[in-house]
Design a protein around this motif. Sequence first.
Motif, PDB file in Angstrom:
ATOM      1  N   VAL A 219      32.515  71.393   6.901  1.00 33.16           N
ATOM      2  CA  VAL A 219      31.682  70.214   6.683  1.00 33.16           C
ATOM      3  C   VAL A 219      31.985  69.193   7.772  1.00 33.16           C
ATOM      4  O   VAL A 219      33.146  68.931   8.104  1.00 33.16           O
ATOM      5  CB  VAL A 219      31.952  69.611   5.284  1.00 33.16           C
ATOM      6  N   ASP A 220      30.939  68.603   8.327  1.00 30.09           N
ATOM      7  CA  ASP A 220      31.092  67.663   9.444  1.00 30.09           C
ATOM      8  C   ASP A 220      31.470  66.273   8.921  1.00 30.09           C
ATOM      9  O   ASP A 220      30.631  65.377   8.805  1.00 30.09           O
ATOM     10  CB  ASP A 220      29.797  67.600  10.248  1.00 30.09           C
ATOM     11  N   ILE A 221      32.762  66.118   8.581  1.00 27.97           N
ATOM     12  CA  ILE A 221      33.293  64.829   8.136  1.00 27.97           C
ATOM     13  C   ILE A 221      34.570  64.551   8.920  1.00 27.97           C
ATOM     14  O   ILE A 221      35.182  65.476   9.482  1.00 27.97           O
ATOM     15  CB  ILE A 221      33.605  64.806   6.618  1.00 27.97           C
ATOM     16  N   PRO A 222      35.009  63.289   9.015  1.00 25.31           N
ATOM     17  CA  PRO A 222      36.256  62.987   9.737  1.00 25.31           C
ATOM     18  C   PRO A 222      37.426  63.792   9.175  1.00 25.31           C
ATOM     19  O   PRO A 222      37.533  63.999   7.955  1.00 25.31           O
ATOM     20  CB  PRO A 222      36.445  61.485   9.504  1.00 25.31           C
ATOM     21  N   ALA A 223      38.297  64.232  10.056  1.00 24.11           N
ATOM     22  CA  ALA A 223      39.428  65.052   9.634  1.00 24.11           C
ATOM     23  C   ALA A 223      40.287  64.330   8.601  1.00 24.11           C
ATOM     24  O   ALA A 223      40.795  64.949   7.655  1.00 24.11           O
ATOM     25  CB  ALA A 223      40.269  65.439  10.855  1.00 24.11           C
ATOM     26  N   VAL A 224      40.482  63.021   8.771  1.00 20.87           N
ATOM     27  CA  VAL A 224      41.328  62.287   7.837  1.00 20.87           C
ATOM     28  C   VAL A 224      40.709  62.267   6.442  1.00 20.87           C
ATOM     29  O   VAL A 224      41.419  62.314   5.423  1.00 20.87           O
ATOM     30  CB  VAL A 224      41.598  60.853   8.357  1.00 20.87           C
ATOM     31  N   LEU A 225      39.379  62.209   6.350  1.00 24.06           N
ATOM     32  CA  LEU A 225      38.716  62.268   5.042  1.00 24.06           C
ATOM     33  C   LEU A 225      38.876  63.649   4.428  1.00 24.06           C
ATOM     34  O   LEU A 225      39.139  63.788   3.226  1.00 24.06           O
ATOM     35  CB  LEU A 225      37.236  61.907   5.185  1.00 24.06           C
ATOM     36  N   ARG A 226      38.711  64.679   5.248  1.00 21.61           N
ATOM     37  CA  ARG A 226      38.896  66.046   4.759  1.00 21.61           C
ATOM     38  C   ARG A 226      40.309  66.225   4.193  1.00 21.61           C
ATOM     39  O   ARG A 226      40.486  66.751   3.085  1.00 21.61           O
ATOM     40  CB  ARG A 226      38.658  67.037   5.910  1.00 21.61           C
ATOM     41  N   ASP A 227      41.294  65.752   4.931  1.00 21.80           N
ATOM     42  CA  ASP A 227      42.681  65.907   4.477  1.00 21.80           C
ATOM     43  C   ASP A 227      42.959  65.074   3.229  1.00 21.80           C
ATOM     44  O   ASP A 227      43.725  65.484   2.352  1.00 21.80           O
ATOM     45  CB  ASP A 227      43.639  65.494   5.597  1.00 21.80           C
ATOM     46  N   ALA A 228      42.342  63.911   3.138  1.00 25.16           N
ATOM     47  CA  ALA A 228      42.546  63.061   1.964  1.00 25.16           C
ATOM     48  C   ALA A 228      41.962  63.709   0.719  1.00 25.16           C
ATOM     49  O   ALA A 228      42.531  63.610  -0.378  1.00 25.16           O
ATOM     50  CB  ALA A 228      41.914  61.692   2.196  1.00 25.16           C
ATOM     51  N   LEU A 229      40.809  64.387   0.874  1.00 21.29           N
ATOM     52  CA  LEU A 229      40.209  65.079  -0.275  1.00 21.29           C
ATOM     53  C   LEU A 229      41.089  66.231  -0.738  1.00 21.29           C
ATOM     54  O   LEU A 229      41.251  66.461  -1.944  1.00 21.29           O
ATOM     55  CB  LEU A 229      38.812  65.577   0.103  1.00 21.29           C
ATOM     56  N   VAL A 230      41.671  66.951   0.203  1.00 26.65           N
ATOM     57  CA  VAL A 230      42.589  68.042  -0.167  1.00 26.65           C
ATOM     58  C   VAL A 230      43.836  67.473  -0.851  1.00 26.65           C
ATOM     59  O   VAL A 230      44.308  68.018  -1.852  1.00 26.65           O
ATOM     60  CB  VAL A 230      42.962  68.871   1.076  1.00 26.65           C
ATOM     61  N   GLU A 231      44.345  66.368  -0.314  1.00 26.04           N
ATOM     62  CA  GLU A 231      45.511  65.727  -0.940  1.00 26.04           C
ATOM     63  C   GLU A 231      45.189  65.320  -2.379  1.00 26.04           C
ATOM     64  O   GLU A 231      45.986  65.544  -3.298  1.00 26.04           O
ATOM     65  CB  GLU A 231      45.928  64.493  -0.143  1.00 26.04           C
ATOM     66  N   THR A 232      44.030  64.738  -2.588  1.00 24.86           N
ATOM     67  CA  THR A 232      43.620  64.304  -3.922  1.00 24.86           C
ATOM     68  C   THR A 232      43.530  65.485  -4.875  1.00 24.86           C
ATOM     69  O   THR A 232      43.999  65.417  -6.027  1.00 24.86           O
ATOM     70  CB  THR A 232      42.270  63.564  -3.852  1.00 24.86           C
ATOM     71  N   ALA A 233      42.937  66.562  -4.412  1.00 29.32           N
ATOM     72  CA  ALA A 233      42.785  67.737  -5.266  1.00 29.32           C
ATOM     73  C   ALA A 233      44.122  68.403  -5.576  1.00 29.32           C
ATOM     74  O   ALA A 233      44.310  68.979  -6.660  1.00 29.32           O
ATOM     75  CB  ALA A 233      41.839  68.733  -4.593  1.00 29.32           C
ATOM     76  N   ALA A 234      45.053  68.317  -4.631  1.00 31.99           N
ATOM     77  CA  ALA A 234      46.344  68.996  -4.801  1.00 31.99           C
ATOM     78  C   ALA A 234      47.327  68.216  -5.658  1.00 31.99           C
ATOM     79  O   ALA A 234      48.247  68.797  -6.250  1.00 31.99           O
ATOM     80  CB  ALA A 234      46.960  69.265  -3.427  1.00 31.99           C
TER      81      ALA A 234
END
Length: 574
Positions: free
Chosen positions: A554-569
């Motif tokens: 998905v074409d989103i900023p890397a920091v947002l992608r990582d934050a979503l993974v952090e939230t889910a984890a």
Amino acid sequence: IPLSVAVIDMDWHVTAVDPELGTGWTGYTWNRELFPDPPAFLAELHHRGLAVTLNVHPADGIRRHEEAYPAVARAMGLDPGSGVAVEFDVTSREFVDAYLAHVHHPLEDQGVDFWWIDWQSGGATAIAGLDPLWMLNHIHYHDSARSGRRPLTFSRYSGPGSHRYPVGFSGDTITTWESLDFQPYFTATAANIGYPWWSHDIGGHMFGSRDIEMAVRWFQLGVFSPVNRLHSSSSPFASKEPWGYGPAAERIMAAFLRLRHRLVPYLYTAAWAAHTEQVALVRPMYHDHPSAVDAYHVPNQAMFGEHLLVAPITTAEDTAAHLASARAWLPEGAWIDVFTGHRHDGGRTVTLHRGLGGYPVLARAGAVVPLAGDAMADISTAPEAVDLRVFPGTAVSHLVEDDGSAVPGPAERRAVRIEQRLEVHQDATATLTVTLRPERGAADVRTVCLDVVGVASAEDVEAWVAGLPQHLGEPAPVTDELLAPALRVALGEVDLGAEIVVRIVGARTAPRDVAREAFALIDAAEIGFSAKEAAWRAVTGLGGLALAQELAGVDIPAVLRDALVETAAAREVW
């Protein structure tokens, strides 16, 4: 916004000096245009609960324009009518006695509580190798202890070995991200030479430029620093009042400053550990984990007090995602976010992502963090109401309090001190047992609440004080402007001199709404709607590694992608 100390810089004294006399850096005579009635001014500060320190640069001695000059001249055997300057000589007992008795003590009698010993022009004295600033620290520290008071002085850094006396002033910070990034590393590693008490210019002092985000991050760092002192140059554009940064920043800054005030019981306990056990309040991770290689690779990260881990944010946010990040190493065990209540498993390195109102501070599972119940309460005495913030797990914490008025010593001067051992035990049946066991101190009745982080309800709550059952009201959820939601168990007025045991049976964690948290992250990002919708589909339809794999496309900023993974984890507290 609570305040505790008024630090008054050099313009408290006359600075417009005849050039024949020298500069205006040295001075001891009040500027009556700014302070027409100094005793009344100092009394009003004390009335508002503030201690007071004045800035001094003693290098130019006592000159004829000073109000104290006649008395000092006579003490030095000079004719006051001659106008001859009394030269500064920190190696002279005669000068030091006059300097203290006729210059500093009268100002202290007016209401000055301690001194800020600032820069000294030149570094030489009559004794080779003796730094004048180092010697001034020695002199003022011991002089401040007269009449049995607890000694205190505040000083610009005067070299290795100067740690034994002052709260340190690290010098005027530059208002840049690079300067902010240096502060946590400097503070933590200073503990390596036994210098744990550092006071930085929170927010930056001079040069640089206005940056509201940077200022907020600096305020947040100040809350988790040994001393939180806001300081600026005399520029009208560099002031540190939170309302000068706009309403959004002001709201965050003020909330963090209130949290700092509530943290005083925790800070005081850590200060006592530094004094008695030589454990720095802010210390590098390798102090607690010397055998862990990873502890040496997070130079900005530090332990703050007994059980809090801080990974400062010292770089700007991603302008599209509105998120900043900090890399953190989590030691073995479970760590619970102080502000979100999320649990993170240790034994690994993670990257933590936060919007401007958040900050990466994690508590060891089982920790108890004592807080003042009222953020605006006078902190010169122990708070009447104490909130014990409990992070589920198994650990031992401590609480040390006294009236701060006297040094340990003869019984007639010894401060009344209360020391508590706070034990938390969590078993497999979701029962938490919290024990407050006095280790020292007389009876002390206080209003006490237990705030159990991440718990929404319980089947039953039982309590005993000195072995006798205690009737409690129904526990209820409590929210805070910054801290994670918790279940409040109100003990009411209890005697902290007695053993208190509280059992929270069948505790039920507050269910996490991962979708809501993820939506807030995506919604705040300033990116295309189609990218937001694609990210939202991934979050709501997938989990675990599949989520990370889907978001990678998905074409989103890397920091947002990582934050979503952090939230889910992240997990619930247990």
